[in-house]
Scaffold this active site. Sequence first.
Site, short mmCIF file in Angstrom:
data_model
loop_
_atom_site.label_atom_id
_atom_site.label_comp_id
_atom_site.label_asym_id
_atom_site.label_seq_id
_atom_site.Cartn_x
_atom_site.Cartn_y
_atom_site.Cartn_z
N CYS A 52 -1.30 -9.11 2.59
CA CYS A 52 -2.73 -8.95 2.87
C CYS A 52 -2.93 -7.93 4.00
O CYS A 52 -3.86 -7.12 3.96
CB CYS A 52 -3.38 -10.28 3.24
SG CYS A 52 -3.69 -11.37 1.84
N HIS A 71 -5.62 -12.30 -2.51
CA HIS A 71 -4.41 -13.10 -2.24
C HIS A 71 -4.24 -14.22 -3.27
O HIS A 71 -5.14 -15.04 -3.46
CB HIS A 71 -4.47 -13.71 -0.84
CG HIS A 71 -3.26 -14.53 -0.52
ND1 HIS A 71 -2.17 -14.01 0.15
CD2 HIS A 71 -2.94 -15.81 -0.83
CE1 HIS A 71 -1.25 -14.95 0.27
NE2 HIS A 71 -1.69 -16.05 -0.33
N ASN A 93 9.34 -12.78 -8.98
CA ASN A 93 10.01 -13.98 -8.51
C ASN A 93 8.94 -15.01 -8.15
O ASN A 93 8.02 -14.70 -7.39
CB ASN A 93 10.88 -13.66 -7.30
CG ASN A 93 12.00 -12.69 -7.63
OD1 ASN A 93 12.61 -12.79 -8.69
ND2 ASN A 93 12.26 -11.74 -6.74
N HIS A 120 2.69 -13.73 -1.60
CA HIS A 120 1.51 -13.02 -2.12
C HIS A 120 2.07 -12.36 -3.38
O HIS A 120 2.98 -11.54 -3.29
CB HIS A 120 1.02 -11.99 -1.10
CG HIS A 120 -0.17 -11.17 -1.52
ND1 HIS A 120 -1.28 -10.98 -0.70
CD2 HIS A 120 -0.45 -10.48 -2.66
CE1 HIS A 120 -2.16 -10.21 -1.31
NE2 HIS A 120 -1.67 -9.88 -2.51
N HIS A 162 3.58 -10.45 -6.28
CA HIS A 162 3.91 -9.03 -6.39
C HIS A 162 4.84 -8.83 -7.58
O HIS A 162 5.68 -9.68 -7.87
CB HIS A 162 4.58 -8.52 -5.11
CG HIS A 162 5.69 -9.39 -4.62
ND1 HIS A 162 5.46 -10.55 -3.90
CD2 HIS A 162 7.03 -9.30 -4.74
CE1 HIS A 162 6.61 -11.11 -3.60
NE2 HIS A 162 7.60 -10.39 -4.12
P1 AMP Z 1 10.44 -11.27 -3.21
O1 AMP Z 1 11.80 -11.65 -2.71
O2 AMP Z 1 10.33 -11.21 -4.72
O3 AMP Z 1 9.36 -12.16 -2.60
O4 AMP Z 1 10.18 -9.80 -2.75
C1 AMP Z 1 9.66 -9.46 -1.50
C2 AMP Z 1 9.91 -7.99 -1.34
O5 AMP Z 1 9.04 -7.50 -0.34
C3 AMP Z 1 11.33 -7.64 -0.91
O6 AMP Z 1 11.92 -6.76 -1.86
C4 AMP Z 1 11.13 -6.97 0.46
O7 AMP Z 1 12.03 -5.90 0.66
C5 AMP Z 1 9.70 -6.51 0.37
N1 AMP Z 1 9.01 -6.36 1.64
C6 AMP Z 1 8.94 -7.27 2.64
N2 AMP Z 1 8.18 -6.82 3.65
C7 AMP Z 1 7.75 -5.58 3.27
C8 AMP Z 1 6.94 -4.59 3.89
N3 AMP Z 1 6.41 -4.76 5.12
N4 AMP Z 1 6.72 -3.43 3.23
C9 AMP Z 1 7.27 -3.24 2.01
N5 AMP Z 1 8.02 -4.14 1.37
C10 AMP Z 1 8.28 -5.30 1.99
ZN ZN Z 2 -1.78 -12.15 0.88
#
Ligand code: AMP
Ligand code: ZN
Length: 111
Positions: A8, A47, A84, A95, A97
Amino acid sequence: MSSDCIFCKIVNKEIPAEFIYEDDNVVAFNDLNPTAPIHFLVIPKKHYDSLNDIDSKEAFANIFSAIPKITSKLGIKEYRTVINTGKSAGQTVFHIHVHVMAGREFTWPAG
Ligand code: AMP
Ligand code: ZN
């Protein structure tokens, strides 16, 4: 908006990210720790903790229709998409993705 949610904060430009796409409902930005030469995340601006919380077809459509727009802009036709959901599935940011990865060979099944 969830006040302690890092994504967010990215949506609200409170913390920096390398944005590669933005529309009214969705943003995409490069993953901080890429696992492929191309690795970006597509997220709704609204969100939702996870896929389990998506409450409308529009929300799905907004996220998924953005992906081929971005990949065609990047000139890629082959890519891996991953969501995931939950800790045991590897979710670390709550959040929703979609990971989009490209630029190398991928194996299946996932580890
Ligand atoms: P997940 O494990 O599926 O929840 O993926 C979370 C992803 O977010 C991971 O691949 C992290 O490298 C990525 N991530 C975490 N913080 C950031 C950030 N500030 N900017 C960009 N990617 C991020
Ligand atoms: Zn969020």
